[in-house]
Design a protein around this motif. Sequence first.
Motif, PDB file in Angstrom:
ATOM      1  N   THR A   3      16.368  30.601  27.878  1.00  0.00           N
ATOM      2  CA  THR A   3      17.707  31.183  27.976  1.00  0.00           C
ATOM      3  C   THR A   3      17.773  32.478  27.175  1.00  0.00           C
ATOM      4  N   THR A   4      17.108  32.507  26.042  1.00  0.00           N
ATOM      5  CA  THR A   4      17.088  33.717  25.214  1.00  0.00           C
ATOM      6  C   THR A   4      16.431  34.876  25.961  1.00  0.00           C
ATOM      7  N   GLN A   5      15.341  34.613  26.654  1.00  0.00           N
ATOM      8  CA  GLN A   5      14.679  35.664  27.435  1.00  0.00           C
ATOM      9  C   GLN A   5      15.610  36.192  28.525  1.00  0.00           C
ATOM     10  N   LEU A   6      16.296  35.304  29.202  1.00  0.00           N
ATOM     11  CA  LEU A   6      17.226  35.709  30.255  1.00  0.00           C
ATOM     12  C   LEU A   6      18.372  36.530  29.672  1.00  0.00           C
ATOM     13  N   THR A   7      18.937  36.077  28.563  1.00  0.00           N
ATOM     14  CA  THR A   7      20.024  36.803  27.914  1.00  0.00           C
ATOM     15  C   THR A   7      19.580  38.202  27.496  1.00  0.00           C
ATOM     16  N   ARG A  40      28.407  36.560  27.253  1.00  0.00           N
ATOM     17  CA  ARG A  40      28.167  35.229  26.680  1.00  0.00           C
ATOM     18  C   ARG A  40      27.659  34.291  27.764  1.00  0.00           C
ATOM     19  N   LEU A  41      26.892  33.328  27.327  1.00  0.00           N
ATOM     20  CA  LEU A  41      26.403  32.281  28.214  1.00  0.00           C
ATOM     21  C   LEU A  41      27.496  31.231  28.326  1.00  0.00           C
ATOM     22  N   LEU A  42      27.951  30.964  29.551  1.00  0.00           N
ATOM     23  CA  LEU A  42      28.981  29.945  29.758  1.00  0.00           C
ATOM     24  C   LEU A  42      28.372  28.561  29.963  1.00  0.00           C
ATOM     25  N   ALA A  43      27.260  28.503  30.693  1.00  0.00           N
ATOM     26  CA  ALA A  43      26.652  27.203  30.982  1.00  0.00           C
ATOM     27  C   ALA A  43      25.176  27.380  31.318  1.00  0.00           C
ATOM     28  N   ALA A  44      24.405  26.371  30.959  1.00  0.00           N
ATOM     29  CA  ALA A  44      22.983  26.326  31.321  1.00  0.00           C
ATOM     30  C   ALA A  44      22.668  24.895  31.718  1.00  0.00           C
ATOM     31  N   LYS A  45      21.833  24.750  32.742  1.00  0.00           N
ATOM     32  CA  LYS A  45      21.526  23.413  33.252  1.00  0.00           C
ATOM     33  C   LYS A  45      20.077  23.373  33.699  1.00  0.00           C
ATOM     34  N   SER A  57      19.701  26.581  35.985  1.00  0.00           N
ATOM     35  CA  SER A  57      20.897  27.337  36.357  1.00  0.00           C
ATOM     36  C   SER A  57      21.544  27.883  35.096  1.00  0.00           C
ATOM     37  N   HIS A  58      21.978  29.140  35.168  1.00  0.00           N
ATOM     38  CA  HIS A  58      22.657  29.788  34.052  1.00  0.00           C
ATOM     39  C   HIS A  58      23.877  30.533  34.596  1.00  0.00           C
ATOM     40  N   ILE A  59      24.973  30.466  33.852  1.00  0.00           N
ATOM     41  CA  ILE A  59      26.170  31.229  34.191  1.00  0.00           C
ATOM     42  C   ILE A  59      26.527  32.082  32.976  1.00  0.00           C
ATOM     43  N   TYR A  60      26.661  33.380  33.222  1.00  0.00           N
ATOM     44  CA  TYR A  60      27.038  34.325  32.165  1.00  0.00           C
ATOM     45  C   TYR A  60      28.370  34.967  32.496  1.00  0.00           C
ATOM     46  N   GLU A  61      29.106  35.297  31.442  1.00  0.00           N
ATOM     47  CA  GLU A  61      30.355  36.020  31.596  1.00  0.00           C
ATOM     48  C   GLU A  61      30.194  37.385  30.924  1.00  0.00           C
ATOM     49  N   ILE A  62      30.515  38.438  31.672  1.00  0.00           N
ATOM     50  CA  ILE A  62      30.501  39.805  31.168  1.00  0.00           C
ATOM     51  C   ILE A  62      31.953  40.276  31.204  1.00  0.00           C
ATOM     52  N   ARG A  63      32.505  40.671  30.045  1.00  0.00           N
ATOM     53  CA  ARG A  63      33.909  41.103  29.971  1.00  0.00           C
ATOM     54  C   ARG A  63      34.026  42.579  29.641  1.00  0.00           C
ATOM     55  N   TRP A  64      34.991  43.222  30.298  1.00  0.00           N
ATOM     56  CA  TRP A  64      35.365  44.599  29.991  1.00  0.00           C
ATOM     57  C   TRP A  64      36.545  44.529  29.023  1.00  0.00           C
TER      58      TRP A  64
END
Length: 139
Positions: A3-7, A40-45, A57-64
Amino acid sequence: MTTTQLTNSIVATLSHHLPNIPIHPATGAANTDTQSLTYRLLAAKLTRERSERFVQSHIYEIRWLDNSNIPEDLPDKLFEALETIEVDGMPYRATELRWKAWGEAPKLWVYYTMRTTKVSESSSPMQQLEQRPTALKST
């Protein structure tokens, strides 16, 4: 892939595509008056498909953060940047990208799903086959 590599790859990709926009990890209260992005990472599975095959599976949130000044082309820039990212030389394509700009801060959810195989330790091959004589039964 961790997950760290993906982030780290997501942050590097965003920095490359949006070089003049500060990018920070999402932490508690954010200053919504500055033009910047948080992630931020919202979920990882991790789900087992077969004995050595998994689906990650990974879900990320990017906010403006600047609610009063949202660039018109921001969703397109984020889609283009995050549709395919590279992690350790391997391309990964997002399975879903969602932009939401109503209500609170504008945000993008990006979903990455990949299949992985866990390499099992190799067992040592049989050194010698033991054979025993057997008698045939007569009828």
